[in-house]
Design an enzyme around this catalytic site. Structure first.
Site, PDB file in Angstrom:
ATOM      1  N   MET A  40       5.028  35.791 -15.609  1.00  0.00           N
ATOM      2  CA  MET A  40       4.316  35.179 -14.484  1.00  0.00           C
ATOM      3  C   MET A  40       5.122  34.110 -13.741  1.00  0.00           C
ATOM      4  O   MET A  40       4.563  33.209 -13.133  1.00  0.00           O
ATOM      5  CB  MET A  40       2.973  34.615 -14.973  1.00  0.00           C
ATOM      6  CG  MET A  40       2.077  35.671 -15.608  1.00  0.00           C
ATOM      7  SD  MET A  40       1.927  37.217 -14.682  1.00  0.00           S
ATOM      8  CE  MET A  40       0.672  36.723 -13.510  1.00  0.00           C
ATOM      9  N   ILE A  57      11.427  35.244 -10.237  1.00  0.00           N
ATOM     10  CA  ILE A  57      12.821  35.404 -10.646  1.00  0.00           C
ATOM     11  C   ILE A  57      13.673  35.156  -9.400  1.00  0.00           C
ATOM     12  O   ILE A  57      13.443  35.779  -8.361  1.00  0.00           O
ATOM     13  CB  ILE A  57      13.027  36.855 -11.144  1.00  0.00           C
ATOM     14  CG1 ILE A  57      12.197  37.111 -12.391  1.00  0.00           C
ATOM     15  CG2 ILE A  57      14.479  37.175 -11.338  1.00  0.00           C
ATOM     16  CD1 ILE A  57      12.687  36.446 -13.629  1.00  0.00           C
ATOM     17  N   HIS A  67       3.733  45.560 -11.103  1.00  0.00           N
ATOM     18  CA  HIS A  67       2.796  44.733 -10.343  1.00  0.00           C
ATOM     19  C   HIS A  67       1.457  45.474 -10.237  1.00  0.00           C
ATOM     20  O   HIS A  67       1.437  46.665  -9.912  1.00  0.00           O
ATOM     21  CB  HIS A  67       3.366  44.454  -8.946  1.00  0.00           C
ATOM     22  CG  HIS A  67       2.474  43.578  -8.143  1.00  0.00           C
ATOM     23  ND1 HIS A  67       2.401  42.212  -8.360  1.00  0.00           N
ATOM     24  CD2 HIS A  67       1.582  43.859  -7.162  1.00  0.00           C
ATOM     25  CE1 HIS A  67       1.497  41.701  -7.536  1.00  0.00           C
ATOM     26  NE2 HIS A  67       0.994  42.670  -6.797  1.00  0.00           N
TER      27      HIS A  67
HETATM   28  C1  GAR Z   1      -0.200  43.561 -15.924  1.00  0.00           C
HETATM   29  O1  GAR Z   1      -1.369  44.067 -15.348  1.00  0.00           O
HETATM   30  C2  GAR Z   1       0.882  43.360 -14.894  1.00  0.00           C
HETATM   31  O2  GAR Z   1       0.832  44.309 -13.868  1.00  0.00           O
HETATM   32  C3  GAR Z   1       0.556  41.983 -14.378  1.00  0.00           C
HETATM   33  O3  GAR Z   1       0.178  41.261 -15.518  1.00  0.00           O
HETATM   34  C4  GAR Z   1      -0.417  42.146 -16.461  1.00  0.00           C
HETATM   35  C5  GAR Z   1       0.259  41.933 -17.793  1.00  0.00           C
HETATM   36  O4  GAR Z   1      -0.396  42.643 -18.797  1.00  0.00           O
HETATM   37  N1  GAR Z   1       1.665  41.385 -13.723  1.00  0.00           N
HETATM   38  C6  GAR Z   1       1.551  40.557 -12.701  1.00  0.00           C
HETATM   39  O5  GAR Z   1       0.494  40.211 -12.217  1.00  0.00           O
HETATM   40  C7  GAR Z   1       2.890  40.049 -12.149  1.00  0.00           C
HETATM   41  N2  GAR Z   1       2.678  39.303 -10.955  1.00  0.00           N
HETATM   42  P1  GAR Z   1       0.271  42.871 -20.213  1.00  0.00           P
HETATM   43  O6  GAR Z   1       0.778  41.502 -20.706  1.00  0.00           O
HETATM   44  O7  GAR Z   1      -0.850  43.347 -21.072  1.00  0.00           O
HETATM   45  O8  GAR Z   1       1.373  43.884 -20.093  1.00  0.00           O
END
Ligand code: GAR
Length: 203
Positions: free
Chosen positions: A93, A96, A112
């Site tokens: 989060m 980069i 994403h």
């Molecule tokens: C996922 O849904 C990913 O797409 C999102 O965080 C979640 C992580 O889930 N990423 C973002 O929002 C990046 N901006 P996880 O830890 O269970 O893989």
């Protein structure tokens, strides 16, 4: 064999889907060399430990949304020490930026939870729901210096239902994430991905 470094801040379900696909030989030619989190007790680290994959908490500044300065260098050092070829952002989060992008040019890939370029940023599934979009989804893309703006490798759409809540929609998007992210890793391991400007060609 490509070596992957995974960065994540949360639950690590995408990491787990990739690790499982490697273990079950659904992905061939890739291994996860290290998992790093900026969150001390993140579940992604526990999941990595349970699978016997090297894992590390590397602190980053609490008040910043990006990775920079000394902490960015700590990440670069750990990833280089693990000899990684690619970096996978699996729910990492923080933005980069320059240093790490220069150290791993066109080697950083993010997932994403939206059909980019719609709804970049945070809680994108909720943004889609609140906006009244009829389709939401997920995108796997190369990371560039912008926010969720790099060349798109793969996407999957999910229909938004009238009775969806943010949670139910995100859960259906995650089912798709766990399908497309491992597929992309296989394409990378097979050397099948070519970038031509903004366009990613496969095959
Ligand atoms: C996922 O849904 C990913 O797409 C999102 O965080 C979640 C992580 O889930 N990423 C973002 O929002 C990046 N901006 P996880 O830890 O269970 O893989």
């Amino acid at each position: 064999m490509i070596k992957i470094g995974v960065l994540g801040s949360g639950t690590g379900s995408n990491f787990a889907a990739i690790a499982e696909a490697i273990n079950s030989k659904e992905i061939i030619g890739a291994e996860i060399a290290i998992v790093i989190s900026d969150v001390k007790n993140a579940k992604i680290l526990d999941r990595a430990a349970a699978l016997g994959i090297p894992n590390k908490y590397i602190p980053a500044d609490d008040f910043k949304t990006k990775l920079d300065g000394k902490q960015e260098q700590d990440y670069i050092d750990a990833l280089q020490k693990a000899n990684v070829d690619y970096i996978i952002l699996a729910g990492f989060m923080r933005m980069i930026k320059g240093g790490i992008l220069n150290a791993f040019p066109l080697k950083i890939i993010n997932i994403h939870p939206a059909l980019l370029p719609a709804f970049p940023g945070l809680h994108s599934w909720k943004q889609a729901l609140d906006y009244g979009a009829k389709y939401a989804g997920c995108t796997v893309h190369f990371v560039d210096a912008g926010m969720d703006s790099g060349p798109i490798i793969a996407q999957s759409a999910v229909e938004v239902k009238d009775d969806d809540t943010a949670e139910t929609l995100h859960a259906r998007i995650q089912v798709q994430e766990h399908i497309i992210f491992p597929k992309v890793i296989q394409l990378i391991a097979d050397g099948k991905i070519k970038i031509e400007g903004r366009k990613v060609k496969i095959g």
